[in-house]
Enzyme design. Sequence first.
Site, short mmCIF file in Angstrom:
data_model
loop_
_atom_site.label_atom_id
_atom_site.label_comp_id
_atom_site.label_asym_id
_atom_site.label_seq_id
_atom_site.Cartn_x
_atom_site.Cartn_y
_atom_site.Cartn_z
N GLU A 10 -11.78 -3.78 -2.56
CA GLU A 10 -10.77 -2.69 -3.00
C GLU A 10 -10.57 -2.91 -4.42
O GLU A 10 -9.89 -3.90 -5.11
CB GLU A 10 -9.48 -3.00 -2.26
CG GLU A 10 -9.48 -3.19 -0.69
CD GLU A 10 -8.31 -3.71 -0.26
OE1 GLU A 10 -7.11 -3.02 -0.42
OE2 GLU A 10 -8.50 -4.68 0.56
N HIS B 101 0.81 -1.35 -0.10
CA HIS B 101 -0.06 -0.04 0.03
C HIS B 101 0.81 1.34 -0.17
O HIS B 101 0.58 2.18 0.62
CB HIS B 101 -0.91 -0.10 1.10
CG HIS B 101 -2.02 -1.02 1.12
ND1 HIS B 101 -2.70 -1.40 0.17
CD2 HIS B 101 -2.76 -1.71 2.08
CE1 HIS B 101 -3.67 -2.37 0.18
NE2 HIS B 101 -3.56 -2.51 1.47
N HIS C 164 -9.53 2.15 0.79
CA HIS C 164 -9.41 0.83 1.91
C HIS C 164 -10.54 0.74 2.92
O HIS C 164 -10.20 0.59 4.04
CB HIS C 164 -8.06 0.94 2.34
CG HIS C 164 -7.55 -0.64 2.66
ND1 HIS C 164 -8.17 -1.33 3.60
CD2 HIS C 164 -6.71 -1.21 2.33
CE1 HIS C 164 -7.75 -2.48 3.57
NE2 HIS C 164 -6.45 -2.61 2.83
#
Length: 344
Positions: free
Chosen positions: A309, A109, A178
């Site tokens: 996601e 991420h 997220h």
Amino acid sequence: MTEVTREAFGRLPPEEGGGTVEKFTLKSDSVRVEILTLGCIVATLETKDRHGAFADVVLGFDSLEGYTRKHPFFGAVVGRVANRIAKGRFTLDGQQYELALNNGPNSLHGGARGFDKVLWSPEVVPSGIRFFRLSPDGEEGYPGDLKVWVTYTLHGGELAINYRAQSSKTTPVSLTNHSYFNLAGQGSKDIYDHEISIEADSYLPVDNTKIPTGEVAAVQGTAFDLRAPVELGQHLQRFHLDGFDHNFCLRPGPPQRLVARARHAGSGRSLEVRTTQPGLQFYTGNNLDGSLRGKGGAAYAKHSAFCLETQSWPDAVNKPHFPATLLRPGHHYDHTTWLLFAAA
């Protein structure tokens, strides 16, 4: 009409760079969303049940302090690259780039200080809010000055999230939100009574560090066949699964194609996801363990929320046969995801 309001939410401590964090509220007749300038975080999302009663259906914190401590990306926009990059490295045009390792042997991420941990510049737009930031060349190891715009707009029960970017050098880009959802209301103990369906004929098997092996596997006859709705608790039990944390390979189709649906029978609330993206990471909150206390003092236990996601496929920069994630100078990254909330 969507009402848009703004207020101060708190101030970042000096070690986090200082600066005032603002909160923007988007409000329609059926949905109310609160979004922070820190990480473009969706901090609250209230939607009606079949009786018209509102509940907040995303995990998060009541105050800024919760978001400045370590947490699993609650509600945030993550990037430059969502999901995992194997061993935190990739090669572009003969040059190797090294990223922070923040998820075992991999980069996750966007790295140690990704897009979720920085302040964005806000601008009110019709029915929504647009955030901008410049990610400088070399930030977290990525090449190129990357200009990024994230726009949230609310129309009735539909929250649209548009992601745009331009880069001065070729760089991988994959952005997502997220948010952790529980349609029974955040703080509810689990998501076992939720029905889930995902419009995907294949998924990506992963190794023991959650990196795709490179195989694109058919869902037919496996636990990953979610093309017809399944009740999550029964499904996990039936297949002896600890949970999902996998990329589903979405069928090509029209830009606003339906890719996933979640429904909570008890409240009647449902969530439909439409997207232009090629992948969907379905995650069932396997790493939540009750140690994090969120809004209203709720302890967020394992499987107490799910994430859908929309993004590019994980580790695509190292897998040439996956859909490309490289953004080149003069080109535009432009993807939209639509979240439609309803009750019946």
